[in-house]
Design a protein around this motif. Structure first.
Motif, PDB file in Angstrom:
ATOM      1  N   GLY A 209       0.785  -1.229   0.000  1.00  0.00           N
ATOM      2  CA  GLY A 209       0.000   0.000   0.000  1.00  0.00           C
ATOM      3  C   GLY A 209       0.813   1.274   0.000  1.00  0.00           C
ATOM      4  N   GLY A 210       2.071   1.171   0.415  1.00  0.00           N
ATOM      5  CA  GLY A 210       2.916   2.352   0.460  1.00  0.00           C
ATOM      6  C   GLY A 210       2.383   3.398   1.420  1.00  0.00           C
ATOM      7  N   SER A 211       2.796   4.623   1.191  1.00  0.00           N
ATOM      8  CA  SER A 211       2.436   5.713   2.096  1.00  0.00           C
ATOM      9  C   SER A 211       0.951   6.082   2.015  1.00  0.00           C
ATOM     10  CB  SER A 211       3.292   6.944   1.790  1.00  0.00           C
ATOM     11  OG  SER A 211       3.058   7.382   0.468  1.00  0.00           O
ATOM     12  N   LYS A 212       0.273   5.672   0.950  1.00  0.00           N
ATOM     13  CA  LYS A 212      -1.154   5.999   0.807  1.00  0.00           C
ATOM     14  C   LYS A 212      -2.051   5.148   1.707  1.00  0.00           C
ATOM     15  CE  LYS A 212      -0.811   7.595  -3.934  1.00  0.00           C
ATOM     16  NZ  LYS A 212      -1.278   7.418  -5.303  1.00  0.00           N
ATOM     17  N   LEU A 213      -1.557   3.998   2.117  1.00  0.00           N
ATOM     18  CA  LEU A 213      -2.366   3.096   2.943  1.00  0.00           C
ATOM     19  C   LEU A 213      -2.234   3.483   4.409  1.00  0.00           C
ATOM     20  CD1 LEU A 213      -4.197   0.598   2.773  1.00  0.00           C
ATOM     21  CD2 LEU A 213      -2.162  -0.801   3.141  1.00  0.00           C
ATOM     22  N   LYS A 214      -3.334   3.908   4.979  1.00  0.00           N
ATOM     23  CA  LYS A 214      -3.356   4.381   6.364  1.00  0.00           C
ATOM     24  C   LYS A 214      -3.314   3.204   7.342  1.00  0.00           C
ATOM     25  CE  LYS A 214      -4.123   8.631   5.007  1.00  0.00           C
ATOM     26  NZ  LYS A 214      -2.992   9.018   4.242  1.00  0.00           N
ATOM     27  N   GLN A 215      -2.747   3.458   8.517  1.00  0.00           N
ATOM     28  CA  GLN A 215      -2.646   2.429   9.546  1.00  0.00           C
ATOM     29  C   GLN A 215      -4.030   1.915   9.952  1.00  0.00           C
ATOM     30  OE1 GLN A 215       0.151   0.887  10.632  1.00  0.00           O
ATOM     31  NE2 GLN A 215      -1.235  -0.462  11.757  1.00  0.00           N
ATOM     32  N   LYS A 216      -5.018   2.813  10.001  1.00  0.00           N
ATOM     33  CA  LYS A 216      -6.375   2.392  10.360  1.00  0.00           C
ATOM     34  C   LYS A 216      -6.928   1.412   9.326  1.00  0.00           C
ATOM     35  CE  LYS A 216     -11.063   4.023  11.371  1.00  0.00           C
ATOM     36  NZ  LYS A 216     -11.569   2.700  11.170  1.00  0.00           N
ATOM     37  N   THR A 217      -6.669   1.649   8.064  1.00  0.00           N
ATOM     38  CA  THR A 217      -7.137   0.751   7.012  1.00  0.00           C
ATOM     39  C   THR A 217      -6.469  -0.611   7.155  1.00  0.00           C
ATOM     40  OG1 THR A 217      -7.435   2.656   5.562  1.00  0.00           O
ATOM     41  CG2 THR A 217      -7.403   0.473   4.513  1.00  0.00           C
ATOM     42  N   ILE A 218      -5.185  -0.596   7.441  1.00  0.00           N
ATOM     43  CA  ILE A 218      -4.456  -1.857   7.663  1.00  0.00           C
ATOM     44  C   ILE A 218      -5.087  -2.617   8.814  1.00  0.00           C
ATOM     45  CG2 ILE A 218      -2.261  -2.835   8.464  1.00  0.00           C
ATOM     46  CD1 ILE A 218      -0.860  -0.566   6.858  1.00  0.00           C
ATOM     47  N   GLN A 219      -5.333  -1.931   9.916  1.00  0.00           N
ATOM     48  CA  GLN A 219      -5.912  -2.581  11.090  1.00  0.00           C
ATOM     49  C   GLN A 219      -7.318  -3.086  10.810  1.00  0.00           C
ATOM     50  OE1 GLN A 219      -3.942  -3.246  13.839  1.00  0.00           O
ATOM     51  NE2 GLN A 219      -5.639  -4.674  14.087  1.00  0.00           N
ATOM     52  N   ASP A 220      -8.109  -2.283  10.096  1.00  0.00           N
ATOM     53  CA  ASP A 220      -9.470  -2.704   9.745  1.00  0.00           C
ATOM     54  C   ASP A 220      -9.445  -3.968   8.889  1.00  0.00           C
ATOM     55  OD1 ASP A 220     -10.496  -0.535  11.115  1.00  0.00           O
ATOM     56  OD2 ASP A 220     -11.000   0.623   9.306  1.00  0.00           O
ATOM     57  N   LEU A 221      -8.532  -4.029   7.933  1.00  0.00           N
ATOM     58  CA  LEU A 221      -8.440  -5.202   7.066  1.00  0.00           C
ATOM     59  C   LEU A 221      -7.998  -6.431   7.863  1.00  0.00           C
ATOM     60  CD1 LEU A 221      -8.923  -5.908   4.078  1.00  0.00           C
ATOM     61  CD2 LEU A 221      -6.452  -5.701   3.754  1.00  0.00           C
ATOM     62  N   LEU A 222      -7.016  -6.252   8.735  1.00  0.00           N
ATOM     63  CA  LEU A 222      -6.554  -7.368   9.572  1.00  0.00           C
ATOM     64  C   LEU A 222      -7.666  -7.851  10.510  1.00  0.00           C
ATOM     65  CD1 LEU A 222      -2.958  -6.116  10.411  1.00  0.00           C
ATOM     66  CD2 LEU A 222      -3.565  -8.071   8.963  1.00  0.00           C
ATOM     67  N   ASP A 223      -8.381  -6.912  11.105  1.00  0.00           N
ATOM     68  CA  ASP A 223      -9.491  -7.283  11.992  1.00  0.00           C
ATOM     69  C   ASP A 223     -10.563  -8.048  11.221  1.00  0.00           C
ATOM     70  OD1 ASP A 223      -8.206  -6.039  14.103  1.00  0.00           O
ATOM     71  OD2 ASP A 223      -9.468  -4.231  14.040  1.00  0.00           O
ATOM     72  N   SER A 224     -10.874  -7.567  10.024  1.00  0.00           N
ATOM     73  CA  SER A 224     -11.908  -8.241   9.225  1.00  0.00           C
ATOM     74  C   SER A 224     -11.454  -9.630   8.803  1.00  0.00           C
ATOM     75  CB  SER A 224     -12.289  -7.402   8.003  1.00  0.00           C
ATOM     76  OG  SER A 224     -11.320  -7.500   6.983  1.00  0.00           O
ATOM     77  N   ALA A 225     -10.168  -9.786   8.543  1.00  0.00           N
ATOM     78  CA  ALA A 225      -9.648 -11.108   8.167  1.00  0.00           C
ATOM     79  C   ALA A 225      -9.799 -12.096   9.326  1.00  0.00           C
ATOM     80  CB  ALA A 225      -8.181 -11.003   7.744  1.00  0.00           C
ATOM     81  N   ALA A 226      -9.581 -11.607  10.522  1.00  0.00           N
ATOM     82  CA  ALA A 226      -9.673 -12.473  11.700  1.00  0.00           C
ATOM     83  C   ALA A 226     -11.117 -12.784  12.088  1.00  0.00           C
ATOM     84  CB  ALA A 226      -8.957 -11.818  12.882  1.00  0.00           C
ATOM     85  N   LYS A 227     -12.040 -11.865  11.768  1.00  0.00           N
ATOM     86  CA  LYS A 227     -13.419 -12.010  12.241  1.00  0.00           C
ATOM     87  C   LYS A 227     -14.446 -12.087  11.111  1.00  0.00           C
ATOM     88  CE  LYS A 227     -12.190  -9.110  16.162  1.00  0.00           C
ATOM     89  NZ  LYS A 227     -12.356  -7.772  16.740  1.00  0.00           N
ATOM     90  N   THR A 228     -14.020 -12.425   9.926  1.00  0.00           N
ATOM     91  CA  THR A 228     -14.942 -12.410   8.789  1.00  0.00           C
ATOM     92  C   THR A 228     -16.152 -13.307   9.023  1.00  0.00           C
ATOM     93  OG1 THR A 228     -15.158 -12.697   6.396  1.00  0.00           O
ATOM     94  CG2 THR A 228     -13.715 -14.252   7.538  1.00  0.00           C
ATOM     95  N   VAL A 229     -17.279 -12.898   8.463  1.00  0.00           N
ATOM     96  CA  VAL A 229     -18.490 -13.710   8.527  1.00  0.00           C
ATOM     97  C   VAL A 229     -18.553 -14.666   7.326  1.00  0.00           C
ATOM     98  CG1 VAL A 229     -19.784 -11.995   9.845  1.00  0.00           C
ATOM     99  CG2 VAL A 229     -19.920 -11.994   7.337  1.00  0.00           C
TER     100      VAL A 229
END
Length: 171
Positions: A79-99
């Protein structure tokens, strides 16, 4: 401009358009697969996001990414500098808790193949856009049109409809 140059522009447009159609098909398939296995992912990163496509090509889905201790580092790399830390965390959280349904090995392989092909088509589209920029940089008409409709559209209009300066009713 020599006619050969106009032909080059038309051929580049055709190449770009063909790969854009291919990209659209692969993205449609990926969207269907994500709906089944990881429905949250495309609301965090757009379906055509290079970062998401790289995630899918590498991990094949949420489970492998959630289990990877290096996932944050990988996401930052893609993602480089355009990818925000919150987006990274949201994606990781969703990967762990996906429905979504847990994918089987064959499903993961299919997601990876589709994402790889989408990335390949995306690269071709981007290379064509760069090539069009180079091919049209000395054409003032296309450059002026590009300010309004974008370079790719301006090149398409010029290549298929001709130079507007030559229209009998250019005004």
């Amino acid at each position: 401009w020599p006619w050969e140059h106009a032909s080059e522009i038309r051929h580049e447009i055709e190449w770009m358009d063909g790969h854009q159609q291919i990209l659209t098909r692969w993205l449609g398939r990926i969207e269907g697969l994500l709906g089944q296995f990881w429905p949250e992912a495309s609301s965090i990163l757009g379906i055509s996001s290079a970062t998401l496509l790289n995630v899918l090509a590498y991990y094949g889905g949420p489970n492998h990414m959630a289990a990877d201790p290096e996932a944050t580092k990988q996401l930052k790399k893609w993602g480089g500098s355009k990818l925000k830390q919150k987006t990274i965390q949201d994606l990781l959280d969703s990967a762990a808790k996906t429905v979504g349904v847990r994918p089987k090995a064959a499903d993961i392989h299919q997601v990876q193949r589709c994402a790889e092909e989408a990335l390949r088509a995306r690269r071709e589209v981007n290379q064509s856009k760069k090539r069009l920029k180079d091919l049209t940089k000395n054409n003032g008409t296309i450059q002026r049109m590009a300010e309004v409709v974008g370079l790719a559209t301006a090149a398409v209009l010029w290549a298929h409809l001709g130079d507007p300066k030559k229209y009998h009713c250019a005004n």
